[in-house]
Each structure stands twice: as C-alpha cells, then as structure tokens.
Design a protein around this motif. Structure first.
Motif, mmCIF file in Angstrom:
data_model
loop_
_atom_site.group_PDB
_atom_site.id
_atom_site.type_symbol
_atom_site.label_atom_id
_atom_site.label_comp_id
_atom_site.label_asym_id
_atom_site.label_seq_id
_atom_site.Cartn_x
_atom_site.Cartn_y
_atom_site.Cartn_z
ATOM 1 N N ASN A 70 -6.013 9.384 2.306
ATOM 2 C CA ASN A 70 -5.465 10.475 3.122
ATOM 3 C C ASN A 70 -4.585 11.417 2.306
ATOM 4 O O ASN A 70 -3.565 11.923 2.788
ATOM 5 C CB ASN A 70 -4.710 9.916 4.329
ATOM 6 C CG ASN A 70 -5.611 9.120 5.241
ATOM 7 O OD1 ASN A 70 -6.688 9.578 5.605
ATOM 8 N ND2 ASN A 70 -5.208 7.909 5.580
ATOM 9 N N ASP A 71 -4.986 11.661 1.054
ATOM 10 C CA ASP A 71 -4.219 12.518 0.153
ATOM 11 C C ASP A 71 -4.001 13.920 0.704
ATOM 12 O O ASP A 71 -2.935 14.501 0.521
ATOM 13 C CB ASP A 71 -4.925 12.639 -1.199
ATOM 14 C CG ASP A 71 -4.823 11.394 -2.034
ATOM 15 O OD1 ASP A 71 -4.098 10.464 -1.635
ATOM 16 O OD2 ASP A 71 -5.475 11.348 -3.087
ATOM 17 N N ASP A 72 -5.013 14.485 1.357
ATOM 18 C CA ASP A 72 -4.882 15.848 1.848
ATOM 19 C C ASP A 72 -3.752 15.961 2.855
ATOM 20 O O ASP A 72 -2.898 16.850 2.772
ATOM 21 C CB ASP A 72 -6.201 16.339 2.449
ATOM 22 C CG ASP A 72 -6.739 15.427 3.557
ATOM 23 O OD1 ASP A 72 -6.378 14.233 3.606
ATOM 24 O OD2 ASP A 72 -7.544 15.915 4.376
ATOM 25 N N LEU A 73 -3.695 15.032 3.790
ATOM 26 C CA LEU A 73 -2.649 15.069 4.809
ATOM 27 C C LEU A 73 -1.278 14.758 4.225
ATOM 28 O O LEU A 73 -0.302 15.461 4.492
ATOM 29 C CB LEU A 73 -2.973 14.080 5.931
ATOM 30 C CG LEU A 73 -4.257 14.340 6.714
ATOM 31 C CD1 LEU A 73 -4.482 13.238 7.734
ATOM 32 C CD2 LEU A 73 -4.211 15.694 7.389
ATOM 33 N N MET A 74 -1.192 13.717 3.427
ATOM 34 C CA MET A 74 0.104 13.315 2.877
ATOM 35 C C MET A 74 0.644 14.373 1.912
ATOM 36 O O MET A 74 1.832 14.667 1.905
ATOM 37 C CB MET A 74 -0.006 11.958 2.187
ATOM 38 C CG MET A 74 -0.464 10.820 3.105
ATOM 39 S SD MET A 74 0.432 10.687 4.650
ATOM 40 C CE MET A 74 1.980 10.074 4.077
ATOM 41 N N GLY A 102 4.698 24.000 8.335
ATOM 42 C CA GLY A 102 4.325 24.338 6.958
ATOM 43 C C GLY A 102 3.139 23.529 6.469
ATOM 44 O O GLY A 102 2.255 24.051 5.789
ATOM 45 N N ALA A 103 3.093 22.251 6.824
ATOM 46 C CA ALA A 103 1.966 21.397 6.428
ATOM 47 C C ALA A 103 0.683 21.869 7.095
ATOM 48 O O ALA A 103 -0.377 21.928 6.453
ATOM 49 C CB ALA A 103 2.247 19.942 6.794
ATOM 50 N N LEU A 110 0.829 -1.198 0.000
ATOM 51 C CA LEU A 110 0.000 0.000 0.000
ATOM 52 C C LEU A 110 0.866 1.252 0.000
ATOM 53 O O LEU A 110 1.960 1.260 0.556
ATOM 54 C CB LEU A 110 -0.926 0.006 1.218
ATOM 55 C CG LEU A 110 -1.823 -1.224 1.379
ATOM 56 C CD1 LEU A 110 -2.696 -1.059 2.610
ATOM 57 C CD2 LEU A 110 -2.657 -1.473 0.142
ATOM 58 N N ARG A 111 0.356 2.295 -0.599
ATOM 59 C CA ARG A 111 1.068 3.579 -0.616
ATOM 60 C C ARG A 111 1.201 4.129 0.801
ATOM 61 O O ARG A 111 0.362 3.849 1.651
ATOM 62 C CB ARG A 111 0.308 4.589 -1.464
ATOM 63 C CG ARG A 111 0.302 4.218 -2.913
ATOM 64 C CD ARG A 111 -0.247 5.350 -3.775
ATOM 65 N NE ARG A 111 -0.268 4.902 -5.139
ATOM 66 C CZ ARG A 111 0.805 4.780 -5.916
ATOM 67 N NH1 ARG A 111 1.977 5.109 -5.463
ATOM 68 N NH2 ARG A 111 0.704 4.329 -7.147
ATOM 69 N N PRO A 112 2.224 4.917 1.062
ATOM 70 C CA PRO A 112 2.345 5.529 2.380
ATOM 71 C C PRO A 112 1.091 6.337 2.733
ATOM 72 O O PRO A 112 0.558 7.070 1.905
ATOM 73 C CB PRO A 112 3.557 6.458 2.234
ATOM 74 C CG PRO A 112 4.368 5.837 1.144
ATOM 75 C CD PRO A 112 3.349 5.260 0.188
ATOM 76 N N GLY A 113 0.628 6.173 3.959
ATOM 77 C CA GLY A 113 -0.526 6.930 4.445
ATOM 78 C C GLY A 113 -1.872 6.286 4.196
ATOM 79 O O GLY A 113 -2.882 6.753 4.708
ATOM 80 N N VAL A 114 -1.918 5.220 3.411
ATOM 81 C CA VAL A 114 -3.190 4.556 3.131
ATOM 82 C C VAL A 114 -3.659 3.812 4.380
ATOM 83 O O VAL A 114 -2.876 3.143 5.040
ATOM 84 C CB VAL A 114 -3.061 3.576 1.944
ATOM 85 C CG1 VAL A 114 -4.273 2.661 1.822
ATOM 86 C CG2 VAL A 114 -2.851 4.343 0.650
ATOM 87 N N TRP A 164 5.829 10.929 9.047
ATOM 88 C CA TRP A 164 5.609 11.043 7.610
ATOM 89 C C TRP A 164 6.547 12.055 6.982
ATOM 90 O O TRP A 164 6.998 11.879 5.848
ATOM 91 C CB TRP A 164 4.147 11.381 7.325
ATOM 92 C CG TRP A 164 3.254 10.290 7.792
ATOM 93 C CD1 TRP A 164 2.398 10.321 8.857
ATOM 94 C CD2 TRP A 164 3.144 8.977 7.243
ATOM 95 N NE1 TRP A 164 1.765 9.109 9.002
ATOM 96 C CE2 TRP A 164 2.199 8.270 8.026
ATOM 97 C CE3 TRP A 164 3.746 8.321 6.183
ATOM 98 C CZ2 TRP A 164 1.860 6.947 7.763
ATOM 99 C CZ3 TRP A 164 3.404 7.001 5.922
ATOM 100 C CH2 TRP A 164 2.470 6.337 6.707
ATOM 101 N N LEU A 165 6.871 13.125 7.702
ATOM 102 C CA LEU A 165 7.818 14.112 7.192
ATOM 103 C C LEU A 165 9.198 13.493 7.027
ATOM 104 O O LEU A 165 9.848 13.662 5.998
ATOM 105 C CB LEU A 165 7.879 15.327 8.128
ATOM 106 C CG LEU A 165 8.826 16.435 7.703
ATOM 107 C CD1 LEU A 165 8.404 17.017 6.362
ATOM 108 C CD2 LEU A 165 8.863 17.519 8.768
#
Length: 185
Positions: free
Chosen positions: A113-117, A128-129, A72-76, A155-156
């Motif tokens: 979770n595209d918005d967060l990632m 900044g995020a 899975l992609r990171p954050g999924v 995640w950063l």
C-alpha cells in the motif's frame, strides 16, 4: 532514499521466551505483528496476527511459551487466503513449519500500500493526501479503510507521531517540533 517497496513488508523480526506467567504492555504504533506461538511443553503452535490498536493493550502470556514475531511496516496488509493457509501449515502437528517460512510467504504476497501511505506522509493532511492521489477525500477514505482497515486520519496521526518522535532526537524545542509537524502546541 529508499522507497517503502524497496524496504519490503517486514520491518523487523523478534523472539521472546516467556518462562513465567506475566503481563506485557503493548503500545500502539501502526504496525502489525505476525507471531508464531509455540507451547514449549506440548510443542503445539499457532499463528497470531496482532490488531491495529488505537490504545495501549495489556497481553497476558502464560509461562512456557516461545514467540517468534515478524513486525510488519505500517500499512502492510496480508491477504486473508494467505493467512488461512499459513495458519493451517503452522498448526499441523507434523508440519514443523518454521517462522522463516511465514516470513518468506509474507515477503512474497503482502500488499505494501505504498501509494496510500506515501500520500499520507507527503500530503500532511487528509485533503492534501487526496489531492496528491488525484481522488476525492471520500474516495481516499474508502480506499484506506478497504486496504488497511483504518481511515486516513489514523495513518496521518501515526505519521505525525513518528515524525515527532524522530524530531525529539534533533536539537529542537518542543514548540519547534509541534510547528514542524502541524500541531498548534
């Protein structure tokens, strides 16, 4: 350029057959694997979801195992109710559920979770995020923990490490790479 949502939840599929008992080293990269493990002798199956490890892990695989995995992609994230249903389906002896059915269910119901990632990658810092999302740093921390199980700093760090890895193939010195991704050295 494609967005995370256009690329979907599944980064890759893989298979592995363990003929002999062996230890395998797994390095952390922010991705979870959903694995259907089938015992070749008995035909029994189980569904396993890997964790988001922060350090190297050694996994011991007995011989006679067939593993079919979805990276899975990171954050999924996957809803717990979906994982419960998939486990029940995979582990039922008469089911004959295939890993491809697991993949279809994850593609349909996973939370990207595209918005967060995206904010983590674009913001370059946790502050900044948070600014990009228009929320307080503490709010971002709570949302990231609730939706991905890890804080924004995890995640950063992962985004920075992935960018550094990508820069290694470019014609850049190590000090240029460090400067590009925000490290002092």
């Amino acid at each position: 350029m494609t967005s995370l949502s256009e690329r979907g939840a599944i980064l890759a599929t893989w298979e592995y057959v363990s003929h002999n008992h062996r230890a395998v080293t797994v390095l952390p990269d922010g991705c979870r694997d959903v694995i259907v493990r089938r015992d070749l002798a008995t035909g029994t199956q189980e569904l396993i979801v890997s964790g988001l490890d922060a350090k190297r892990q050694t996994m011991v695989l007995p011989g006679g195992q067939h593993l079919a995995g979805l990276r899975l992609r990171p954050g999924v994230t996957i809803p717990a109710s979906l994982m419960h249903e998939l486990r029940r389906a995979i582990e039922r002896p008469s089911c004959g559920a295939e890993p491809s059915l697991v993949g279809q269910a994850i593609t349909t119901y996973a939370e990207l979770n595209d918005d967060l990632m995206g904010a983590i990658v674009a913001g370059r810092t946790v502050v900044g995020a948070a600014r990009l999302l228009g929320v307080a740093e503490r709010t971002l921390h709570r949302r990231m923990r609730a939706r991905t199980g890890r804080p924004p700093s995890f995640w950063l760090g992962l985004a920075r490490a992935r960018k550094a890895l990508a820069c290694l193939s470019a014609d850049m010195t190590l000090s240029e790479i460090a400067a590009e991704i925000g490290y002092a050295d």
